[in-house]
Design a protein around this motif. Sequence first.
Motif, PDB file in Angstrom:
ATOM      1  N   MET A  12      10.206   6.683  -8.533  1.00 28.40           N
ATOM      2  CA  MET A  12       9.600   6.374  -7.224  1.00 28.40           C
ATOM      3  C   MET A  12       9.122   4.921  -7.219  1.00 28.40           C
ATOM      4  SD  MET A  12       6.351   8.192  -5.320  1.00 28.40           S
ATOM      5  CE  MET A  12       7.213   9.754  -5.252  1.00 28.40           C
ATOM      6  N   ALA A  13       9.444   4.183  -6.157  1.00 33.26           N
ATOM      7  CA  ALA A  13       9.040   2.779  -6.063  1.00 33.26           C
ATOM      8  C   ALA A  13       7.533   2.671  -5.932  1.00 33.26           C
ATOM      9  CB  ALA A  13       9.723   2.137  -4.855  1.00 33.26           C
ATOM     10  N   ALA A  14       6.990   1.604  -6.529  1.00 31.31           N
ATOM     11  CA  ALA A  14       5.549   1.373  -6.458  1.00 31.31           C
ATOM     12  C   ALA A  14       5.144   1.092  -5.016  1.00 31.31           C
ATOM     13  CB  ALA A  14       5.165   0.205  -7.359  1.00 31.31           C
ATOM     14  N   LEU A  15       3.976   1.567  -4.650  1.00 35.48           N
ATOM     15  CA  LEU A  15       3.460   1.337  -3.308  1.00 35.48           C
ATOM     16  C   LEU A  15       3.147  -0.143  -3.129  1.00 35.48           C
ATOM     17  CD1 LEU A  15       2.431   2.661  -0.658  1.00 35.48           C
ATOM     18  CD2 LEU A  15       0.188   2.808  -1.744  1.00 35.48           C
ATOM     19  N   LYS A  16       3.645  -0.715  -2.040  1.00 37.42           N
ATOM     20  CA  LYS A  16       3.394  -2.122  -1.771  1.00 37.42           C
ATOM     21  C   LYS A  16       2.051  -2.286  -1.068  1.00 37.42           C
ATOM     22  CE  LYS A  16       8.248  -3.556  -1.344  1.00 37.42           C
ATOM     23  NZ  LYS A  16       9.256  -4.181  -0.443  1.00 37.42           N
ATOM     24  N   LEU A  17       1.228  -3.179  -1.599  1.00 37.10           N
ATOM     25  CA  LEU A  17      -0.072  -3.474  -1.019  1.00 37.10           C
ATOM     26  C   LEU A  17      -0.160  -4.951  -0.700  1.00 37.10           C
ATOM     27  CD1 LEU A  17      -2.435  -1.611  -3.541  1.00 37.10           C
ATOM     28  CD2 LEU A  17      -1.623  -0.750  -1.352  1.00 37.10           C
ATOM     29  N   ARG A  18      -0.975  -5.283   0.297  1.00 37.06           N
ATOM     30  CA  ARG A  18      -1.313  -6.687   0.542  1.00 37.06           C
ATOM     31  C   ARG A  18      -2.817  -6.764   0.813  1.00 37.06           C
ATOM     32  NH1 ARG A  18      -1.949  -7.369   6.031  1.00 37.06           N
ATOM     33  NH2 ARG A  18      -0.914  -5.806   7.350  1.00 37.06           N
ATOM     34  N   PHE A  19      -3.400  -7.869   0.429  1.00 39.82           N
ATOM     35  CA  PHE A  19      -4.836  -8.037   0.610  1.00 39.82           C
ATOM     36  C   PHE A  19      -5.124  -8.562   2.014  1.00 39.82           C
ATOM     37  CE2 PHE A  19      -4.354  -7.819  -3.926  1.00 39.82           C
ATOM     38  CZ  PHE A  19      -5.440  -7.041  -4.298  1.00 39.82           C
ATOM     39  N   CYS A  20      -6.270  -8.161   2.565  1.00 35.23           N
ATOM     40  CA  CYS A  20      -6.614  -8.463   3.951  1.00 35.23           C
ATOM     41  C   CYS A  20      -8.132  -8.412   4.095  1.00 35.23           C
ATOM     42  CB  CYS A  20      -5.957  -7.449   4.898  1.00 35.23           C
ATOM     43  SG  CYS A  20      -6.514  -5.737   4.649  1.00 35.23           S
ATOM     44  N   ASP A  21      -8.608  -8.542   5.320  1.00 34.96           N
ATOM     45  CA  ASP A  21     -10.030  -8.354   5.655  1.00 34.96           C
ATOM     46  C   ASP A  21     -10.960  -9.154   4.743  1.00 34.96           C
ATOM     47  OD1 ASP A  21      -9.193  -6.625   7.607  1.00 34.96           O
ATOM     48  OD2 ASP A  21      -9.820  -4.797   6.591  1.00 34.96           O
ATOM     49  N   GLU A  22     -10.580 -10.363   4.392  1.00 36.78           N
ATOM     50  CA  GLU A  22     -11.430 -11.165   3.515  1.00 36.78           C
ATOM     51  C   GLU A  22     -12.500 -11.859   4.352  1.00 36.78           C
ATOM     52  OE1 GLU A  22      -9.827 -13.086   0.141  1.00 36.78           O
ATOM     53  OE2 GLU A  22      -7.830 -12.235   0.409  1.00 36.78           O
ATOM     54  N   PHE A  23     -13.758 -11.620   3.978  1.00 35.79           N
ATOM     55  CA  PHE A  23     -14.892 -12.256   4.642  1.00 35.79           C
ATOM     56  C   PHE A  23     -15.980 -12.461   3.600  1.00 35.79           C
ATOM     57  CE2 PHE A  23     -15.963  -7.881   4.567  1.00 35.79           C
ATOM     58  CZ  PHE A  23     -17.307  -7.730   4.822  1.00 35.79           C
ATOM     59  N   ASP A  24     -17.128 -13.019   4.001  1.00 32.44           N
ATOM     60  CA  ASP A  24     -18.111 -13.393   2.986  1.00 32.44           C
ATOM     61  C   ASP A  24     -18.804 -12.195   2.338  1.00 32.44           C
ATOM     62  OD1 ASP A  24     -19.669 -12.604   5.110  1.00 32.44           O
ATOM     63  OD2 ASP A  24     -20.803 -14.478   5.267  1.00 32.44           O
ATOM     64  N   GLY A  25     -18.521 -10.976   2.831  1.00 30.70           N
ATOM     65  CA  GLY A  25     -19.097  -9.791   2.222  1.00 30.70           C
ATOM     66  C   GLY A  25     -18.119  -8.958   1.413  1.00 30.70           C
ATOM     67  N   GLY A  26     -16.869  -9.396   1.320  1.00 30.59           N
ATOM     68  CA  GLY A  26     -15.906  -8.626   0.540  1.00 30.59           C
ATOM     69  C   GLY A  26     -14.482  -8.840   0.983  1.00 30.59           C
ATOM     70  N   LEU A  27     -13.650  -7.851   0.714  1.00 22.94           N
ATOM     71  CA  LEU A  27     -12.227  -7.953   1.010  1.00 22.94           C
ATOM     72  C   LEU A  27     -11.628  -6.560   1.126  1.00 22.94           C
ATOM     73  CD1 LEU A  27     -10.056  -8.420  -2.128  1.00 22.94           C
ATOM     74  CD2 LEU A  27     -12.517  -8.299  -2.347  1.00 22.94           C
ATOM     75  N   GLY A  28     -10.386  -6.514   1.609  1.00 27.52           N
ATOM     76  CA  GLY A  28      -9.678  -5.249   1.719  1.00 27.52           C
ATOM     77  C   GLY A  28      -8.252  -5.382   1.224  1.00 27.52           C
ATOM     78  N   TRP A  29      -7.581  -4.242   1.134  1.00 29.70           N
ATOM     79  CA  TRP A  29      -6.147  -4.216   0.833  1.00 29.70           C
ATOM     80  C   TRP A  29      -5.534  -3.039   1.567  1.00 29.70           C
ATOM     81  CZ3 TRP A  29     -10.162  -3.567  -2.475  1.00 29.70           C
ATOM     82  CH2 TRP A  29     -10.307  -2.338  -3.123  1.00 29.70           C
ATOM     83  N   ILE A  30      -4.293  -3.235   1.998  1.00 32.73           N
ATOM     84  CA  ILE A  30      -3.652  -2.277   2.903  1.00 32.73           C
ATOM     85  C   ILE A  30      -2.268  -1.927   2.389  1.00 32.73           C
ATOM     86  CG2 ILE A  30      -2.699  -4.064   4.424  1.00 32.73           C
ATOM     87  CD1 ILE A  30      -3.452  -2.234   6.800  1.00 32.73           C
ATOM     88  N   ALA A  31      -1.907  -0.652   2.517  1.00 33.68           N
ATOM     89  CA  ALA A  31      -0.612  -0.165   2.053  1.00 33.68           C
ATOM     90  C   ALA A  31       0.455  -0.429   3.112  1.00 33.68           C
ATOM     91  CB  ALA A  31      -0.690   1.323   1.746  1.00 33.68           C
ATOM     92  N   ASP A  32       1.627  -0.832   2.640  1.00 33.34           N
ATOM     93  CA  ASP A  32       2.770  -1.089   3.524  1.00 33.34           C
ATOM     94  C   ASP A  32       3.472   0.239   3.793  1.00 33.34           C
ATOM     95  OD1 ASP A  32       4.848  -2.158   4.947  1.00 33.34           O
ATOM     96  OD2 ASP A  32       5.914  -2.939   3.192  1.00 33.34           O
TER      97      ASP A  32
END
Length: 204
Positions: A1-21
């Motif tokens: 099974m192919a690895a789940l693709k993620l990208r980082f997002c929602d970066e602000f001065d309190g943290g960050l996020g990452w989202i699945a493709d």
Amino acid sequence: MAALKLRFCDEFDGGLGWIADEFMERCSHALVEDGRVWVIDAVDGDGVEERIRAAGTPAGVVQLLDRHNRDCAALSARLGVRHHVVPNGSLGPFACIAVKKSHSWNEIALWWPDRRVLVCADVLGTAPYFCAGDERLAVHPLLRLRPPRRQLGALQPHVILCGHGEGVLDGAGVALREALSTSRRRIPGQAASAFRAWRASRAG
């Protein structure tokens, strides 16, 4: 099974996020307060643990929705911190707001009053299948008839982070008020948008 693709997002001065493709657009977050990192509704993938540790000392992994298991347990074990499942009251810098409580759906939102950041699992989202037309933020399709106005309507967030779709990093207060006040009348538009998003995902 192919690895789940993620990208980082929602970066602000309190943290960050990452989202699945993927169609569901599962989104996770790491919030930083006084050098301590709280991980929210974690989906694991390449670079996630490294970004968390680079942001500070892991403090806990928080699961906002009873069925949002995702990779919370595994990541909390690797980080050596507690896995908090739908906590009550307060947790670190956050207030826990019960937004849906039933035998089939138990969900809280996190409110970070010092930063005016609202973090949701499913109750609010920005993924295409949540939204009708040009909505920037939308109530979950199954909650549109009874949106969480009592629970969330008094908040004035600067930032809203979602469990499905990227967050709202500007104009969040206006987006929240519009989502709560128009959820019912925009049900037909949401249904049409969800069908188009599903069809596009199948074609891709």
